[in-house]
Design a protein around this motif. Sequence first.
Motif, PDB file in Angstrom:
ATOM      1  N   LEU A   1       0.807  -1.133   0.007  1.00  0.00           N
ATOM      2  CA  LEU A   1      -0.011  -0.093  -0.024  1.00  0.00           C
ATOM      3  C   LEU A   1       0.752   1.167  -0.035  1.00  0.00           C
ATOM      4  N   VAL A   2       0.626   2.169  -0.960  1.00  0.00           N
ATOM      5  CA  VAL A   2       1.555   3.222  -1.140  1.00  0.00           C
ATOM      6  C   VAL A   2       0.824   4.493  -0.991  1.00  0.00           C
ATOM      7  N   ALA A   3       1.321   5.271  -0.096  1.00  0.00           N
ATOM      8  CA  ALA A   3       0.336   6.472   0.164  1.00  0.00           C
ATOM      9  C   ALA A   3       1.341   7.656   0.647  1.00  0.00           C
ATOM     10  N   GLY A   4       0.970   8.928  -0.072  1.00  0.00           N
ATOM     11  CA  GLY A   4       1.708   9.940   0.440  1.00  0.00           C
ATOM     12  C   GLY A   4       0.656  11.119   0.548  1.00  0.00           C
ATOM     13  N   GLY A   5       1.264  12.208   1.568  1.00  0.00           N
ATOM     14  CA  GLY A   5       0.407  13.246   1.737  1.00  0.00           C
ATOM     15  C   GLY A   5      -0.374  13.327   3.053  1.00  0.00           C
ATOM     16  N   LYS A   6      -0.611  14.739   3.587  1.00  0.00           N
ATOM     17  CA  LYS A   6      -1.178  14.562   5.063  1.00  0.00           C
ATOM     18  C   LYS A   6      -2.573  14.478   5.010  1.00  0.00           C
ATOM     19  N   ASP A   7      -3.354  14.381   3.652  1.00  0.00           N
ATOM     20  CA  ASP A   7      -4.788  14.249   3.517  1.00  0.00           C
ATOM     21  C   ASP A   7      -4.816  12.789   3.571  1.00  0.00           C
ATOM     22  N   LYS A   8      -3.793  11.749   3.709  1.00  0.00           N
ATOM     23  CA  LYS A   8      -4.107  10.466   3.792  1.00  0.00           C
ATOM     24  C   LYS A   8      -3.696   9.791   5.234  1.00  0.00           C
ATOM     25  N   ALA A   9      -3.074  10.829   6.193  1.00  0.00           N
ATOM     26  CA  ALA A   9      -2.774  10.488   7.447  1.00  0.00           C
ATOM     27  C   ALA A   9      -3.733   9.752   8.148  1.00  0.00           C
ATOM     28  N   GLY A  10      -5.111  10.447   8.251  1.00  0.00           N
ATOM     29  CA  GLY A  10      -6.094   9.964   9.114  1.00  0.00           C
ATOM     30  C   GLY A  10      -6.715   8.634   8.497  1.00  0.00           C
ATOM     31  N   ALA A  11      -6.796   8.354   7.199  1.00  0.00           N
ATOM     32  CA  ALA A  11      -7.232   7.002   6.958  1.00  0.00           C
ATOM     33  C   ALA A  11      -6.037   6.150   7.109  1.00  0.00           C
ATOM     34  N   VAL A  12      -4.911   6.232   7.021  1.00  0.00           N
ATOM     35  CA  VAL A  12      -3.612   5.362   7.264  1.00  0.00           C
ATOM     36  C   VAL A  12      -3.519   4.892   8.556  1.00  0.00           C
ATOM     37  N   GLY A  13      -4.004   5.967   9.573  1.00  0.00           N
ATOM     38  CA  GLY A  13      -3.765   5.663  10.981  1.00  0.00           C
ATOM     39  C   GLY A  13      -4.965   4.845  11.476  1.00  0.00           C
ATOM     40  N   LEU A  14      -6.356   4.773  10.894  1.00  0.00           N
ATOM     41  CA  LEU A  14      -7.408   4.123  11.311  1.00  0.00           C
ATOM     42  C   LEU A  14      -7.179   2.851  10.756  1.00  0.00           C
ATOM     43  N   ALA A  15      -6.616   2.650   9.587  1.00  0.00           N
ATOM     44  CA  ALA A  15      -6.570   1.252   9.013  1.00  0.00           C
ATOM     45  C   ALA A  15      -5.413   0.478   9.657  1.00  0.00           C
ATOM     46  N   LEU A  16      -4.474   0.987  10.259  1.00  0.00           N
ATOM     47  CA  LEU A  16      -3.370   0.554  10.932  1.00  0.00           C
ATOM     48  C   LEU A  16      -3.775   0.260  12.507  1.00  0.00           C
ATOM     49  N   ALA A  17      -4.614   0.866  12.722  1.00  0.00           N
ATOM     50  CA  ALA A  17      -5.164   0.847  14.181  1.00  0.00           C
ATOM     51  C   ALA A  17      -6.180  -0.421  14.487  1.00  0.00           C
ATOM     52  N   GLY A  18      -6.632  -0.781  13.254  1.00  0.00           N
ATOM     53  CA  GLY A  18      -7.380  -2.136  13.384  1.00  0.00           C
ATOM     54  C   GLY A  18      -8.788  -1.784  13.092  1.00  0.00           C
ATOM     55  N   ALA A  19      -9.409  -0.739  12.306  1.00  0.00           N
ATOM     56  CA  ALA A  19     -10.613  -0.390  12.291  1.00  0.00           C
ATOM     57  C   ALA A  19     -11.302  -1.462  11.432  1.00  0.00           C
ATOM     58  N   SER A  20     -12.803  -1.528  11.555  1.00  0.00           N
ATOM     59  CA  SER A  20     -13.510  -2.367  10.500  1.00  0.00           C
ATOM     60  C   SER A  20     -13.457  -2.049   9.027  1.00  0.00           C
ATOM     61  N   PRO A  21     -13.041  -2.937   8.371  1.00  0.00           N
ATOM     62  CA  PRO A  21     -13.090  -3.092   6.984  1.00  0.00           C
ATOM     63  C   PRO A  21     -14.300  -2.373   6.253  1.00  0.00           C
ATOM     64  N   VAL A  22     -15.449  -2.562   6.849  1.00  0.00           N
ATOM     65  CA  VAL A  22     -16.582  -1.864   6.149  1.00  0.00           C
ATOM     66  C   VAL A  22     -16.510  -0.459   6.206  1.00  0.00           C
ATOM     67  N   GLN A  23     -16.117  -0.069   7.221  1.00  0.00           N
ATOM     68  CA  GLN A  23     -16.002   1.496   7.479  1.00  0.00           C
ATOM     69  C   GLN A  23     -14.469   2.070   7.006  1.00  0.00           C
ATOM     70  N   VAL A  24     -13.584   1.181   7.081  1.00  0.00           N
ATOM     71  CA  VAL A  24     -12.072   1.814   6.558  1.00  0.00           C
ATOM     72  C   VAL A  24     -11.640   0.366   5.521  1.00  0.00           C
ATOM     73  N   PRO A  25     -11.798   0.296   4.504  1.00  0.00           N
ATOM     74  CA  PRO A  25     -11.731  -0.798   3.492  1.00  0.00           C
ATOM     75  C   PRO A  25     -10.093  -1.146   3.710  1.00  0.00           C
ATOM     76  N   ALA A  26      -9.159  -0.023   3.714  1.00  0.00           N
ATOM     77  CA  ALA A  26      -7.894  -0.372   3.895  1.00  0.00           C
ATOM     78  C   ALA A  26      -7.674  -1.243   4.861  1.00  0.00           C
ATOM     79  N   ALA A  27      -8.206  -1.134   6.195  1.00  0.00           N
ATOM     80  CA  ALA A  27      -7.903  -2.108   7.347  1.00  0.00           C
ATOM     81  C   ALA A  27      -8.098  -3.485   7.017  1.00  0.00           C
TER      82      ALA A  27
END
Length: 265
Positions: A206-232
């Motif tokens: 998974l390749v991501a850059g920029g501050k607009d991705k930080a929240g999504a990356v953080g949620l995904a790596l924190a173990g959120a539900s994939p339905v709400q956070v597909p990257a998780a």
Amino acid sequence: MNAEPTVSIQADPAILAATAAGRLVAKLAALQAERGEATVVLTGGTLGIAMLAAVGEAESVADVDWSRVNFWWGDERFVAKDSPDRNELQARAALLDRLALDPARVHPFGAADEFTGPDAAAAAYADELREAARVDGAGADAAVPRFDVLLLGIGPDAHIASLFPEMAGIRETARTVVGVHGSPKPPPERVSLTLGAINSADEIWLVAGGKDKAGAVGLALAGASPVQVPAAGVRGRRQTLWLLDEQAAAEVPRSLLDGDSRPED
């Protein structure tokens, strides 16, 4: 059990694209040395296409016999074949048209001037995957061939491929490919691999850059539900690698920031 994520961080998007490109060339060359061919699943997006362009500029690009690389796509915009919005055309302009490929090994999604709708294009791609799995020797019941490396971007809403939060595609468990209707990001119609097909890959980057991705990356790596956070929900069979720049990594859980995960100069 599929691999838990690891994180590698670069200083900025340009360094990230170049580093990821070098890593991809090295991986494909190693796979070819091992068994003669390799398979990669491409992604679109600004950074995904920049990474492909960087592959073409890499000093090691000649280490790969590109005629023995199989190319698939993780998703596609359901537009005309010659539309500049197509991930396929962007990938060809950035890299593929500069390489000596075997056209039979390049597998783009069907376009809006070839199929009646995204569902028909999805069904055709699923059939193509199933046939490739049969030729690959994966077995009569296999739905997809071996994916060595599958590349993904991530949206600010944490979508991957064209699997968006709360939509039908991210909930799909039976099919390998789905048509997408009413995408929150234009164009509204798309075709996408499902999470099950994605997670069949040996390695997912998974390749991501920029501050607009930080929240999504953080949620995904924190173990959120994939339905709400597909990257998780992304887990490669052997490796799940997040390749980030420092801005995108701003909210990565500290427990993941060790070893290879530390920011690199």
